[in-house]
Design an enzyme around this catalytic site. Structure first.
Site, PDB file in Angstrom:
ATOM      1  CG  ASP A 361     -67.229   1.568 -15.567  1.00 42.16           C
ATOM      2  OD1 ASP A 361     -67.897   2.533 -15.158  1.00 42.16           O
ATOM      3  OD2 ASP A 361     -67.687   0.419 -15.657  1.00 42.16           O
ATOM      4  CG  ASN A 369     -78.845   1.505 -20.109  1.00 39.97           C
ATOM      5  OD1 ASN A 369     -79.033   1.680 -21.308  1.00 39.97           O
ATOM      6  ND2 ASN A 369     -77.971   0.634 -19.644  1.00 39.97           N
ATOM      7  CG  HIS A 374     -82.382  -0.911 -21.619  1.00 37.19           C
ATOM      8  ND1 HIS A 374     -81.326  -1.178 -20.775  1.00 37.19           N
ATOM      9  CD2 HIS A 374     -83.499  -0.964 -20.835  1.00 37.19           C
ATOM     10  CE1 HIS A 374     -81.761  -1.401 -19.547  1.00 37.19           C
ATOM     11  NE2 HIS A 374     -83.091  -1.269 -19.553  1.00 37.19           N
ATOM     12  CG  ASP A 378     -78.216  -1.674 -26.497  1.00 39.26           C
ATOM     13  OD1 ASP A 378     -77.591  -1.868 -25.435  1.00 39.26           O
ATOM     14  OD2 ASP A 378     -79.233  -2.297 -26.842  1.00 39.26           O
ATOM     15  CG  ASP A 404     -70.413   0.682 -17.952  1.00 43.49           C
ATOM     16  OD1 ASP A 404     -70.302  -0.412 -17.351  1.00 43.49           O
ATOM     17  OD2 ASP A 404     -70.404   1.774 -17.362  1.00 43.49           O
TER      18      ASP A 404
END
Length: 532
Positions: A361, A369, A374, A378, A404
C-alpha cells in the site's frame, strides 16, 4: 392455360402466310380451268372476293406480328383469326354454288379435287385449335355436298357420300392433330416455364452468393475448391487464384478443416472454428465454417458448400471485453478478479508450488491526491505499476487490487527448505521496496512516496489460496500501523492480535458508541490500533 392458348394463337398467325398465298394461287388456276364453262364475271368476282379476304387476313397477321408479346395474349386476336377463317371458308363454299358445272364432268372433277385439297391443306395448318379448322372445312364442303345430293343421280350420290366420308375423316384427323399439337405446345410451354424458374432460382442464388455478408465456397467430392464469392476472398485476404483449385483434404492443408470436410462427406455436415491460414496468405484469419454436403438429382454426393464467418471483429470485441473484465484500465495490470483466479488455480496445479504472496500500500497517497490533484495520483499509480513490472521474473504476477493497493505473487524453487524460502522472500520484498522508494516526478515536482509491504510465504501443499491472501493482508496492515516504509512478514501472532482487537472493537458497546456520534472508528482502524 393463358400461356398455352397464347402459344396456339401465335402458331396460327405464324403459319398463315404460305397457306393463304398458296390458296389464292390455286384459286387462280381453278378459274383458268373453269374459264370456258363459267361466266368470266362470276369467276373474276369470286376470285376478287377471295383475294380481298385473303389480303385482309394477311394484314391482320402483320398487325399481330408487330404487337408486343403482352398484347398478343388478348383473346380478341383468336376471335379475329376465327372470324377471318370462317369468312374465307364461306367464300370457298360460295364457289361451290357459283362454279358448280353439272354438265361438264371434267371441270366438276377439278372443282372437287381443288376443294378437297384446300380442306386438307387447311386442316394441317389450322388444327392447332380444332374448332377453327372446323370453321374453315365445313363451310367449304357443305354446299358442294348439297349440290351433289340435289342432283339425285347415282354418280352424284356416290360422290356426295365419298365427300361426306372425307369430311368426317378430315374432322377426325384434325382432332387428332390438335391433341398432338396441344401436347407438344404444352410440353414446350412447361419446359420454358421450368427454364424461367430455373434461371430465376439461379439468379437468386448467384445474387445471394455474390452479395452475402458471409464467405461462401463450393468444393467437389475430392475437397478441391471450385468456386467462391468475393466476401470469402476479403475474409481470407487472398486473391481468387490462390483459392480456386485449392484442396481442403490435402496433407499440407489445415488438418482441422480436413476433419470437418471428412465429417461432412460421411455425415452430411461439418464444423470448423479457429485461425485459418492459406499457404500463400500473409496472416491467419479467425473464422468459423459450416460445411454441408451437396447431392445430385440421383442423391449422389457431388461435393459440398461451406459458409464462412469472419471472427476477427468478434475476437477483437471478446479481447476488449476480456481486457475490461480482467485488467485495470488505468495501470493495465491484472485486476483483483484476474489475480485471485490465478492464485486459486495455483493450488489446483501439480506439482505443488512454493513462493511468496505480497500486499503493498502506498504511504501518503491521499495527501498527494488532495494537494497535487487526482491526475497526479493517477500518474503515480501508473509509475508504481511500471516499477513493479520491472521487478518481476518470468513467472511472477502483479495486480492492482483497488485504490493504491497492489498484490504480487512470486514462485521459488519448490525443493528449497523453509528458511531458504523465507530468505528469498525477504530479498524479493527488499528489492520491491527499493524500487518503489525512489523519487517520482509528479506535475513537474520530485515527490518521495514509500510503500508499506506485507507478505507471507506460501506452500500449495498446505492451506488454501484464501488463507494465503488473508495472511498477506494482515501482514500489510501490520506494516502500515508500524509506521511508513515498513516491510512485514506474516507471523501467526499477528492473526491472534487482529482477532482480539476485532472482537473488542466490534462488541455491542462499540457499535452503540458509533451510532451515538462518538468518534468514528472503522473495524479496520480498530484492528490497526490493536496491532500498534
Amino acid at each position: 392455360m393463358q400461356q398455352l392458348r397464347s402459344e396456339k394463337v401465335h402458331l396460327l398467325y405464324e403459319n398463315l402466310w404460305q397457306p393463304v398465298v398458296l390458296s389464292v394461287v390455286v384459286a387462280g388456276l381453278l378459274v383458268i380451268t373453269l374459264w370456258p364453262v363459267v361466266p368470266a364475271a362470276t369467276l373474276l368476282g369470286w376470285l376478287g372476293a377471295l383475294s380481298l379476304v385473303s389480303l385482309l387476313r394477311l394484314g391482320l397477321a402483320h398487325c399481330y406480328a408487330r404487337l408486343p408479346k403482352e398484347q398478343r395474349q388478348h383473346p380478341r386476336w383468336l376471335w379475329r383469326f376465327a372470324i377471318g377463317t370462317l369468312v374465307v371458308g364461306c367464300v370457298w363454299g360460295a364457289g361451290s354454288f357459283l362454279l358448280f358445272t353439272p354438265d361438264h364432268y371434267g371441270q366438276l372433277a377439278a372443282l372437287c379435287i381443288v376443294f378437297s385439297g384446300i380442306i386438307a391443306g387447311g386442316v394441317t395448318t389450322l388444327s392447332t385449335i380444332w374448332w377453327v379448322a372446323a370453321c374453315f372445312s365445313v363451310p367449304i364442303i357443305l354446299p358442294l355436298l348439297a349440290q351433289f345430293f340435289w342432283m339425285g343421280t347415282t354418280l352424284s350420290m356416290l360422290l356426295g357420300t365419298i365427300l361426306t366420308l372425307f369430311l368426317g375423316l378430315v374432322l377426325l384427323t384434325s382432332r387428332r392433330l390438335n391433341r398432338i399439337i396441344h401436347a407438344n405446345i404444352y410440353l414446350r410451354v412447361s419446359m420454358a416455364a421450368r427454364e424461367v424458374l430455373l434461371r430465376e432460382s439461379e439468379n437468386r442464388y448467384r445474387s445471394i452468393f455474390q452479395h452475402s455478408p458471409l464467405g461462401v465456397l463450393h468444393f467437389n467430392r475430392k475437397g478441391r475448391i471450385t468456386d467462391c464469392n468475393a466476401k470469402l476472398l476479403d475474409v481470407l485476404g487472398v486473391a481468387r487464384a490462390q483459392v480456386i483449385g485449392y484442396n481442403l483434404l490435402n496433407d499440407a492443408a489445415n488438418p482441422a478443416v480436413g476433419r470437418a470436410v471428412g465429417k461432412m462427406l460421411r455425415g452430411g455436415t461439418g464444423y470448423y472454428e479457429g485461425t485459418y491460414t492459406l499457404p500463400d496468405a500473409s496472416e491467419g484469419t479467425p473464422l468459423r465454417a459450416f460445411f454441408n454436403v451437396v447431392h445430385s438429382d440421383g442423391h449422389q454426393q457431388v461435393g459440398g458448400i461451406a459458409i464462412v464467418e469472419d471472427f476477427t471483429q468478434r475476437k477483437r470485441q471478446e479481447a476488449i471485453i476480456y481486457r475490461q473484465a480482467y485488467y485495470d484500465v488505468l495501470t493495465d495490470l491484472p485486476n483483483r478478479r484476474h489475480f485471485i483466479e490465478g492464485v486459486q488455480a495455483l493450488w489446483q496445479q501439480t506439482p505443488p508450488s512454493r513462493g511468496m504472496l505480497m500486499f503493498l500500500d502506498l504511504d501518503r497517497f491521499k495527501l498527494i491526491n488532495d494537494t497535487l490533484g487526482h491526475a497526479a495520483g493517477d500518474d503515480l499509480l501508473v509509475q508504481v505499476a511500471t516499477r513493479l513490472q520491472g521487478c518481476l521474473r518470468p513467472d511472477d504476477q502483479v495486480a492492482r487490487l483497488s485504490g493504491d493497493e497492489f498484490v504480487l505473487l512470486a514462485l521459488f524453487d519448490a525443493d528449497a527448505d523453509e528458511s531458504g524460502i523465507e530468505e528469498q522472500a525477504a530479498a524479493y520484498a527488499a528489492r520491491v521496496e527499493r524500487a518503489l522508494g525512489a523519487e517520482y516526478c509528479l506535475e513537474g515536482q520530485r515527490v518521495s512516496v514509500t510503500p508499506s509491504i506485507g507478505y507471507t510465504c506460501l506452500d500449495t501443499r498446505t492451506g488454501d489460496h484464501e488463507e494465503a491472501l488473508k495472511q498477506a493482508d494482515i501482514a500489510m496492515y501490520r506494516a502500515k500501523t508500524a509506521g511508513r516504509n515498513h516491510v512485514c512478514c506474516y507471523r501467526p501472532a499477528m492473526r491472534e492480535a487482529f482477532q482480539q482487537s476485532a472482537a473488542r472493537y466490534t462488541s455491542p458497546e462499540a457499535v452503540q458508541g458509533l451510532q451515538s456520534d462518538q468518534p468514528a472508528f472503522t473495524a479496520t482502524l480498530a484492528c490497526q490500533k490493536a496491532l500498534e
